[in-house]
Design a protein around this motif. Structure first.
Motif, PDB file in Angstrom:
ATOM      1  N   UNK A 146       4.335  12.528  -3.539  1.00  0.00           N
ATOM      2  CA  UNK A 146       5.324  12.163  -2.520  1.00  0.00           C
ATOM      3  C   UNK A 146       4.788  10.973  -1.733  1.00  0.00           C
ATOM      4  N   UNK A 147       5.687  10.076  -1.333  1.00  0.00           N
ATOM      5  CA  UNK A 147       5.305   8.911  -0.540  1.00  0.00           C
ATOM      6  C   UNK A 147       5.254   9.310   0.932  1.00  0.00           C
ATOM      7  N   UNK A 148       4.106   9.100   1.554  1.00  0.00           N
ATOM      8  CA  UNK A 148       3.959   9.328   2.990  1.00  0.00           C
ATOM      9  C   UNK A 148       4.283   8.073   3.783  1.00  0.00           C
ATOM     10  N   UNK A 149       3.851   6.920   3.239  1.00  0.00           N
ATOM     11  CA  UNK A 149       4.053   5.669   3.956  1.00  0.00           C
ATOM     12  C   UNK A 149       3.929   4.496   3.005  1.00  0.00           C
ATOM     13  N   UNK A 150       4.549   3.401   3.416  1.00  0.00           N
ATOM     14  CA  UNK A 150       4.384   2.105   2.775  1.00  0.00           C
ATOM     15  C   UNK A 150       3.767   1.185   3.813  1.00  0.00           C
ATOM     16  N   UNK A 151       2.894   0.304   3.387  1.00  0.00           N
ATOM     17  CA  UNK A 151       2.373  -0.751   4.251  1.00  0.00           C
ATOM     18  C   UNK A 151       2.338  -2.047   3.460  1.00  0.00           C
ATOM     19  N   UNK A 152       2.688  -3.142   4.092  1.00  0.00           N
ATOM     20  CA  UNK A 152       2.611  -4.455   3.461  1.00  0.00           C
ATOM     21  C   UNK A 152       1.267  -5.077   3.827  1.00  0.00           C
ATOM     22  N   UNK A 153       0.216  -4.325   3.571  1.00  0.00           N
ATOM     23  CA  UNK A 153      -1.155  -4.745   3.854  1.00  0.00           C
ATOM     24  C   UNK A 153      -2.072  -3.779   3.133  1.00  0.00           C
ATOM     25  N   UNK A 154      -3.346  -4.113   3.103  1.00  0.00           N
ATOM     26  CA  UNK A 154      -4.323  -3.166   2.599  1.00  0.00           C
ATOM     27  C   UNK A 154      -4.387  -1.980   3.550  1.00  0.00           C
ATOM     28  N   UNK A 155      -4.479  -0.780   3.011  1.00  0.00           N
ATOM     29  CA  UNK A 155      -4.663   0.403   3.843  1.00  0.00           C
ATOM     30  C   UNK A 155      -6.134   0.566   4.179  1.00  0.00           C
TER      31      UNK A 155
ATOM     32  N   UNK B 121      -8.804   3.572   5.705  1.00  0.00           N
ATOM     33  CA  UNK B 121     -10.019   3.180   5.000  1.00  0.00           C
ATOM     34  C   UNK B 121      -9.891   3.168   3.474  1.00  0.00           C
ATOM     35  N   UNK B 122      -8.677   3.359   2.959  1.00  0.00           N
ATOM     36  CA  UNK B 122      -8.508   3.434   1.502  1.00  0.00           C
ATOM     37  C   UNK B 122      -9.044   2.205   0.780  1.00  0.00           C
ATOM     38  N   UNK B 123      -8.778   1.041   1.304  1.00  0.00           N
ATOM     39  CA  UNK B 123      -9.230  -0.191   0.659  1.00  0.00           C
ATOM     40  C   UNK B 123     -10.751  -0.314   0.676  1.00  0.00           C
ATOM     41  N   UNK B 124     -11.378   0.339   1.639  1.00  0.00           N
ATOM     42  CA  UNK B 124     -12.840   0.259   1.768  1.00  0.00           C
ATOM     43  C   UNK B 124     -13.565   0.944   0.611  1.00  0.00           C
ATOM     44  N   UNK B 125     -12.841   1.710  -0.207  1.00  0.00           N
ATOM     45  CA  UNK B 125     -13.453   2.288  -1.401  1.00  0.00           C
ATOM     46  C   UNK B 125     -12.905   1.673  -2.683  1.00  0.00           C
ATOM     47  N   UNK B 126     -11.894   0.841  -2.559  1.00  0.00           N
ATOM     48  CA  UNK B 126     -11.338   0.184  -3.746  1.00  0.00           C
ATOM     49  C   UNK B 126     -11.996  -1.179  -3.956  1.00  0.00           C
TER      50      UNK B 126
ATOM     51  N   UNK C  31       0.859  -1.173   0.000  1.00  0.00           N
ATOM     52  CA  UNK C  31       0.000   0.000   0.000  1.00  0.00           C
ATOM     53  C   UNK C  31       0.898   1.225   0.000  1.00  0.00           C
ATOM     54  N   UNK C  32       0.744   2.072  -1.003  1.00  0.00           N
ATOM     55  CA  UNK C  32       1.508   3.308  -1.102  1.00  0.00           C
ATOM     56  C   UNK C  32       0.614   4.452  -0.637  1.00  0.00           C
ATOM     57  N   UNK C  33       0.947   5.048   0.486  1.00  0.00           N
ATOM     58  CA  UNK C  33       0.238   6.240   0.941  1.00  0.00           C
ATOM     59  C   UNK C  33       0.897   7.437   0.293  1.00  0.00           C
TER      60      UNK C  33
END
Length: 176
Positions: A53-62, A64-69, A42-44
């Motif tokens: 610009x990259x705010x954060x990386x996560x090795x998971x779904x973000x 609430x971002x994923x809740x709209x994807x 997940x690229x924030x």
């Protein structure tokens, strides 16, 4: 607070930049360090006057971002995840609807600094079917607030304006 998809700010030019200088560059750097990755990154991102610009990386779904994807995903999620694991994602169709989605976050009063917990959450079953529970816990037969970001109320629609309207309409039926 919340999220929406698709973003009118994520233009073709922004996508091309991100693919080349952020997404591919990240994967290439990981591979050069013998850290090949299969799964979710997940690229924030934040769009600035100087570009993305990259705010954060996560090795998971973000969230609430994923809740709209995911509500817009027409392909089978399990098939897509298996293709990631098997290294066949490039040959797998990943298709999204042409609609839009909006997630409104319902937060406890005082969030993010100081907020009280333990309030009973009530909502109709129809609304519950489109609500992601985050900062809550079940105590006997009741759902109680237990965090700052309590719920994510998600709705889809043929346009972003309609998805936003539907999400706020659903949120009006929730109380805590």
């Amino acid at each position: 607070m919340g999220t929406f998809s698709p973003s009118p700010f994520y233009t073709k030019e922004v996508d091309e930049f991100c693919r080349k200088y952020i997404y591919q560059a990240t994967v290439d750097a990981m591979k050069s360090e013998d850290r090949e990755f299969k799964g979710i990154i997940f690229f924030g991102l934040m769009l600035t006057a100087d570009g993305p610009k990259v705010l954060e990386y996560n090795a998971r779904f973000g969230d609430p971002e994923t809740q709209v994807v995911l509500p817009l995903l027409e392909s089978d999620l399990l098939t897509v995840m298996q293709a990631c694991r098997n290294g066949t994602l490039a040959e797998t169709e990943v298709k999204f609807s042409n609609g839009a989605a909006c997630c409104v976050i319902m937060a406890s009063s005082g969030y993010p600094e100081h907020y009280e917990k333990g309030f009973a959450i009530t909502m109709p079953a129809e609304t519950a079917a489109h609500t992601y529970v985050a900062g809550a816990k079940r105590e006997e037969d009741r759902l109680l607030t237990s965090g700052g970001r309590v719920l994510g109320v998600t709705a889809t629609g043929p346009s972003l304006r309609e998805a936003i309207r539907r999400s706020y309409d659903a949120a009006r039926h929730i109380s805590f």
